[in-house]
Enzyme design. Structure first.
Site, PDB file in Angstrom:
ATOM      1  CG  HIS A 148      -4.286   3.976  -3.032  1.00  0.00           C
ATOM      2  ND1 HIS A 148      -5.173   4.415  -3.892  1.00  0.00           N
ATOM      3  CD2 HIS A 148      -3.979   3.436  -2.855  1.00  0.00           C
ATOM      4  CE1 HIS A 148      -6.058   3.409  -3.496  1.00  0.00           C
ATOM      5  NE2 HIS A 148      -5.148   2.959  -2.857  1.00  0.00           N
TER       6      HIS A 148
ATOM      7  CD  GLU B 264      -2.104  -3.125  -6.364  1.00  0.00           C
ATOM      8  OE1 GLU B 264      -1.068  -3.501  -6.207  1.00  0.00           O
ATOM      9  OE2 GLU B 264      -3.354  -3.522  -6.186  1.00  0.00           O
TER      10      GLU B 264
ATOM     11  CE  LYS C  50      -8.165  -4.189  -1.835  1.00  0.00           C
ATOM     12  NZ  LYS C  50      -7.390  -3.333  -3.042  1.00  0.00           N
TER      13      LYS C  50
ATOM     14  NE  ARG D 197      -8.134   6.461   8.635  1.00  0.00           N
ATOM     15  CZ  ARG D 197      -8.059   5.443   7.315  1.00  0.00           C
ATOM     16  NH1 ARG D 197      -8.146   4.922   7.158  1.00  0.00           N
ATOM     17  NH2 ARG D 197      -6.414   6.087   6.729  1.00  0.00           N
TER      18      ARG D 197
ATOM     19  CG  ASP E 209      -5.236  -6.609  -5.909  1.00  0.00           C
ATOM     20  OD1 ASP E 209      -5.408  -7.648  -6.334  1.00  0.00           O
ATOM     21  OD2 ASP E 209      -5.250  -5.806  -4.516  1.00  0.00           O
TER      22      ASP E 209
ATOM     23  CB  THR F 161      -3.633   2.116  -5.698  1.00  0.00           C
ATOM     24  OG1 THR F 161      -4.835   0.417  -5.283  1.00  0.00           O
ATOM     25  CG2 THR F 161      -4.196   2.264  -7.102  1.00  0.00           C
TER      26      THR F 161
ATOM     27  CE1 TYR G 220      -4.412   1.709   0.775  1.00  0.00           C
ATOM     28  CE2 TYR G 220      -3.364   2.439   2.690  1.00  0.00           C
ATOM     29  CZ  TYR G 220      -4.147   2.214   1.741  1.00  0.00           C
ATOM     30  OH  TYR G 220      -5.076   3.071   1.769  1.00  0.00           O
TER      31      TYR G 220
ATOM     32  CD  GLN H 118     -11.237  -1.952  -0.053  1.00  0.00           C
ATOM     33  OE1 GLN H 118     -11.186  -2.263  -1.582  1.00  0.00           O
ATOM     34  NE2 GLN H 118      -9.915  -1.286   0.349  1.00  0.00           N
TER      35      GLN H 118
HETATM   36 CA    CA Z   1      -3.793  -3.840  -4.530  1.00  0.00          CA
END
Ligand code: CA
Length: 423
Positions: A141, A209, A261, A150, A241, A357, A136, A248
């Site tokens: 991203h 990715e 995923k 959030r 991906d 990503t 990640y 999610q």
């Molecule tokens: Ca991913």
């Protein structure tokens, strides 16, 4: 500089100027035909080169390489021979197909056995993927996602700038480019005031990715330093991906992504060696706060590789929705691997690590529809007058990537997948 990377080389095989596969690339993949069982190959221009047949005809006999590795349905055994062997093979292929080389001239029967137009073959998943880890590592991203879900003022969680966040993914559903994907089903909670429901995903997304493939194993207890990491990374490919955003959002707390995923991930068919990507090395991000010693590194560990994503509807024109670059990664592959193994976790030949990503700093460089459409609030206008917030049934997502330096373009081909309705 590796000999096979020499920009002055050209091949007696035709290569168009916009090809991803000039003689300086020499990636490795696997193909089959109606007559031929799966075997290891490379590609120059649009011509597939059967390495098992080339070996059978004796053209690798001067190399200290067990050529049985080419008669396999993955490149795992070839990678396991080590980088020295892979370099010798790459150099030998470079020599044989260089325009001044006459070793294959007039060898009609050998050429008929070895060369195929890419239209005649079926490309297969090049690697038997053992474990798959998803990082990640794009700050943009992570910031975009944190902002949406959030708090814009605390978009990055406290650990993010101190370690490359990742999770263990699912290897069984990694498929080669061109494989059709069924829309996943699963549990979602579209309305927070109502109980959850189960059904087809409504917010199906791609993630732009790149993935690196492990070419050498470690023993349990051993850690790979950032200085050693390149020795363990055989090469890279494009990676989509696929992600179900509604599944999610409901499932990911507190252990991270699971079914959102694991239903499918698409890998491009050619593994481009780290050696071939040498000319595209570039400086990484300034990291502030300073990272712990095991994550510090020297040299240029990012790569300048242009990345593009297009959506091709079932009928009508495709639309490019993203132009990004592999260099937009805050955490380098070497840091990812050093972090992955700091606890003594062993890696195996064929393991795969995806970058996460890869979003750039501007909206046209965001690497997922979640960000491009900003959670569906900014739909994308398609050439046929329709709009996309996420991916529709019938859409094909097409990813491409290449670097270009000194007039030499080293690319990855395509990573495509068409979405079919849920079963
Ligand atoms: Ca991913």
């Amino acid at each position: 500089m590796f000999k096979a990377n020499n920009p002055a080389l050209s091949s007696w095989i035709a290569v168009s100027s916009d090809s991803d596969f000039p003689i300086q690339n020499i990636p490795f993949g696997v193909f089959k035909t109606a007559e031929k069982s799966p075997r290891v190959a490379t590609i120059i221009g649009d011509t597939i080169i059967d390495l098992a047949e080339l070996a059978k005809a004796g053209y690798f006999s001067d190399l200290e390489v067990d050529t049985a590795v080419f008669n396999q349905s993955s490149i795992n055994d070839f990678m396991a021979l080590g980088k020295k062997a892979a370099r010798a093979v790459r150099d030998r292929i470079s020599d044989l197909f260089e325009k001044n080389n006459t070793e294959l001239a007039g060898k009609t029967q050998v050429l008929a056995n070895v060369l195929h137009n890419k239209k005649e073959v079926e490309l297969l998943l090049p690697v038997q993927v053992g474990d798959y880890t998803d990082f990640y590592s794009s700050r943009e991203h992570a910031t975009n996602v944190g902002t949406m879900f959030r708090d814009p003022d605390n978009a990055l969680l406290p650990n993010w700038l101190h370690l490359p966040v990742g999770y263990h993914g699912r290897a069984s559903s990694i498929v080669v480019s061109g494989t059709e994907i069924h829309r996943p089903k699963g549990q979602q909670r579209p309305d927070d005031s109502l109980p959850p429901v189960c059904g087809p995903c409504r917010l199906l997304d791609f993630e732009l990715e790149m993935a690196f493939i492990i070419g050498q194993p470690t023993k349990m207890g051993q850690s790979i330093s950032t200085a050693e990491a390149d020795d363990y990374i055989f090469g890279l490919a494009l990676f989509n991906d696929w992600s179900a955003r509604d599944i999610q959002k409901w499932e990911y707390i507190p252990l991270g992504p699971f079914l959102a995923k694991s239903f499918a991930s698409t890998l491009s068919p050619w593994i481009v060696t780290l050696d071939a990507l040498e000319p595209f090395r570039t400086k990484g991000y300034e990291q502030d706060p300073e990272v712990l010693p095991y994550l510090q590194y020297e040299g240029q560990k990012n790569y300048d590789i242009k990345l593009e994503v297009a959506i091709q509807p079932e009928a009508g024109e495709a639309k490019v929705v993203c132009n990004s670059n592999f260099k937009h990664l805050y955490w380098t592959m070497t840091q990812q691997l050093a972090h992955h193994t700091i606890n003594g976790c062993n890696v195996k030949v064929g393991d795969m690590c995806a970058s996460g990503t890869i979003s750039g700093p501007t909206p046209d460089s965001y690497g997922s529809m979640l960000e491009i459409s900003w959670r569906g609030t900014k739909p994308v206008d398609m050439p046929d007058g329709t709009q996309r917030r996420f991916i529709n049934d019938g859409d094909t997502v097409v990813m491409k990537g290449f670097g270009e330096v000194n007039g030499v373009r080293i690319g990855f081909g395509e990573c495509t997948g068409k979405v079919l309705p849920a079963l």
